[in-house]
Design a protein around this motif. Sequence first.
Motif, short mmCIF file in Angstrom:
data_model
loop_
_atom_site.label_atom_id
_atom_site.label_comp_id
_atom_site.label_asym_id
_atom_site.label_seq_id
_atom_site.Cartn_x
_atom_site.Cartn_y
_atom_site.Cartn_z
N GLU A 95 0.86 -1.19 0.00
CA GLU A 95 0.00 0.00 0.00
C GLU A 95 0.90 1.23 0.00
OE1 GLU A 95 -2.84 0.04 3.20
OE2 GLU A 95 -3.71 -1.86 2.60
N PRO A 96 0.46 2.33 -0.63
CA PRO A 96 -0.73 2.46 -1.44
C PRO A 96 -0.67 1.53 -2.65
CG PRO A 96 0.44 4.58 -1.27
CD PRO A 96 1.22 3.58 -0.54
N THR A 97 -1.84 1.02 -3.06
CA THR A 97 -1.90 0.03 -4.14
C THR A 97 -1.84 0.71 -5.51
OG1 THR A 97 -4.29 0.08 -4.46
CG2 THR A 97 -3.46 -1.33 -2.68
N ARG A 98 -1.95 -0.11 -6.53
CA ARG A 98 -2.03 0.44 -7.91
C ARG A 98 -3.49 0.60 -8.34
NH1 ARG A 98 2.52 2.55 -9.50
NH2 ARG A 98 4.23 1.53 -8.47
N GLY A 99 -4.41 0.45 -7.41
CA GLY A 99 -5.83 0.62 -7.72
C GLY A 99 -6.21 2.08 -7.90
N ILE A 100 -7.49 2.35 -8.10
CA ILE A 100 -7.87 3.74 -8.42
C ILE A 100 -7.54 4.72 -7.29
CG2 ILE A 100 -9.61 3.53 -10.26
CD1 ILE A 100 -11.75 3.52 -8.08
N PHE A 101 -7.79 4.32 -6.06
CA PHE A 101 -7.52 5.26 -4.96
C PHE A 101 -6.01 5.43 -4.76
CE2 PHE A 101 -11.70 3.37 -4.00
CZ PHE A 101 -12.46 4.52 -4.16
N GLY A 102 -5.29 4.34 -4.92
CA GLY A 102 -3.83 4.41 -4.80
C GLY A 102 -3.24 5.32 -5.87
N ARG A 103 -3.83 5.25 -7.06
CA ARG A 103 -3.33 6.12 -8.14
C ARG A 103 -3.59 7.58 -7.83
NH1 ARG A 103 -5.13 2.11 -11.86
NH2 ARG A 103 -6.84 3.40 -12.58
N ILE A 104 -4.76 7.86 -7.26
CA ILE A 104 -5.06 9.25 -6.88
C ILE A 104 -4.06 9.71 -5.82
CG2 ILE A 104 -6.76 10.83 -5.86
CD1 ILE A 104 -8.97 8.93 -6.92
N LEU A 105 -3.81 8.82 -4.84
CA LEU A 105 -2.86 9.18 -3.78
C LEU A 105 -1.48 9.49 -4.34
CD1 LEU A 105 -4.03 6.63 -1.11
CD2 LEU A 105 -3.70 9.07 -0.68
N ARG A 106 -1.03 8.64 -5.27
CA ARG A 106 0.29 8.88 -5.86
C ARG A 106 0.32 10.18 -6.65
NH1 ARG A 106 3.17 4.19 -5.00
NH2 ARG A 106 1.69 2.52 -4.68
N SER A 107 -0.80 10.48 -7.33
CA SER A 107 -0.80 11.71 -8.12
C SER A 107 -0.80 12.94 -7.21
CB SER A 107 -1.98 11.74 -9.09
OG SER A 107 -3.16 12.02 -8.37
N MET A 108 -1.24 12.74 -5.96
CA MET A 108 -1.23 13.86 -5.01
C MET A 108 0.10 13.99 -4.28
SD MET A 108 -5.12 13.67 -3.42
CE MET A 108 -4.42 13.21 -1.90
N ALA A 109 0.89 12.92 -4.31
CA ALA A 109 2.14 12.93 -3.55
C ALA A 109 3.07 14.01 -4.07
CB ALA A 109 2.82 11.56 -3.66
N TYR A 110 3.91 14.48 -3.21
CA TYR A 110 4.88 15.54 -3.51
C TYR A 110 4.23 16.90 -3.71
CZ TYR A 110 7.65 11.40 -4.26
OH TYR A 110 8.25 10.18 -4.10
N LYS A 111 2.89 16.98 -3.62
CA LYS A 111 2.26 18.30 -3.70
C LYS A 111 1.98 18.76 -2.28
CE LYS A 111 0.07 17.81 -8.19
NZ LYS A 111 -0.68 16.60 -8.53
N ARG A 112 2.30 19.96 -2.04
CA ARG A 112 2.05 20.52 -0.71
C ARG A 112 0.59 20.96 -0.64
NH1 ARG A 112 6.47 19.17 2.32
NH2 ARG A 112 8.12 18.90 0.79
N GLY A 113 0.10 21.07 0.55
CA GLY A 113 -1.22 21.68 0.74
C GLY A 113 -2.41 20.79 0.46
N VAL A 114 -2.19 19.47 0.31
CA VAL A 114 -3.34 18.58 0.15
C VAL A 114 -3.97 18.39 1.54
CG1 VAL A 114 -4.06 16.24 -0.44
CG2 VAL A 114 -2.29 17.36 -1.80
N ASP A 115 -5.28 18.49 1.60
CA ASP A 115 -5.99 18.36 2.87
C ASP A 115 -5.73 16.96 3.46
OD1 ASP A 115 -7.90 17.92 4.89
OD2 ASP A 115 -9.25 19.39 3.98
N PRO A 116 -5.13 16.89 4.65
CA PRO A 116 -4.80 15.58 5.23
C PRO A 116 -6.04 14.72 5.50
CG PRO A 116 -4.23 17.36 6.75
CD PRO A 116 -4.63 18.01 5.47
N ARG A 117 -7.21 15.36 5.68
CA ARG A 117 -8.42 14.56 5.92
C ARG A 117 -8.82 13.82 4.65
NH1 ARG A 117 -11.59 19.65 8.14
NH2 ARG A 117 -10.68 20.30 6.17
N MET A 118 -8.65 14.51 3.49
CA MET A 118 -8.95 13.86 2.21
C MET A 118 -8.01 12.69 1.98
SD MET A 118 -9.83 17.09 -0.21
CE MET A 118 -8.47 16.68 -1.25
N GLU A 119 -6.75 12.91 2.31
CA GLU A 119 -5.76 11.84 2.16
C GLU A 119 -6.11 10.64 3.03
OE1 GLU A 119 -1.27 13.25 1.03
OE2 GLU A 119 -1.84 13.09 3.13
N ALA A 120 -6.52 10.92 4.27
CA ALA A 120 -6.88 9.83 5.20
C ALA A 120 -8.03 9.01 4.63
CB ALA A 120 -7.25 10.40 6.56
#
Length: 198
Positions: free
Chosen positions: A40-65
């Motif tokens: 984890e994070p997996t290569r599934g749809i949610f994992g892909r969204i998480l990876r696309s958000m990685a390295y960006k600052r200012g992402v709401d931590p609640r959304m990430e959770a």
Amino acid sequence: MSAGFLIALEGIDGSGKTTQAKLLVKWLRGRGFDAYYTYEPTRGIFGRILRSMAYKRGVDPRMEALLFAADRLQHLEHVIEPLLARGLIVVSDRYLHSSLAYQSVTTGDQGWVEELNRFARRPDLGIYLDLGASESLSRLRKRRRSRFEDEDFLEHVRRKYLEYVDEGELIKVNAEKPVAEVFSEIALIVERALKGGR
Ligand code: TYD
């Protein structure tokens, strides 16, 4: 074994989870067990969204959770549960306690993170590779950049993991030692757990 066995490897970034998880799968296979490596994070749809958000600052931590929890449920439904049902030993490189540690720190609300992850079963065995935050950072610098480069942050995450060690949910292994030494400790712990001695 008919019901399968879920082993999670946990730790802060740079603690060597991936190396150890892969060694563990090889070792288990060598001893005649049917073992499977996943992460984890997996290569599934949610994992892909998480990876696309990685390295960006200012992402709401609640959304990430929420996304980490959704990714985990998908991982369970499509990968982990079916393999466990077939009696396999599943070794997951990060699982539930990654959220319980990281997202508790990023959101500041451990109770909510626990609640979000209520439907994710506990691992049968959780191994926590313990590494100091400054050692983690010096290893990461040699490798690649990480989203979590802050020493204070990593030390907080480490402390959360250690709370779960104190509660008996995770077994701690000192990850500052050489790979082979860390692995022999892990192998001992796994051997004991598979014999039902946990
Ligand atoms: P990745 O580079 O894919 O994994 P690793 O660093 O372990 O090789 O990044 C995963 C990052 O996501 C890592 O910094 C920890 C974080 N994470 C969470 O914050 N919560 C979670 O539930 C999981 C699974 C990962």
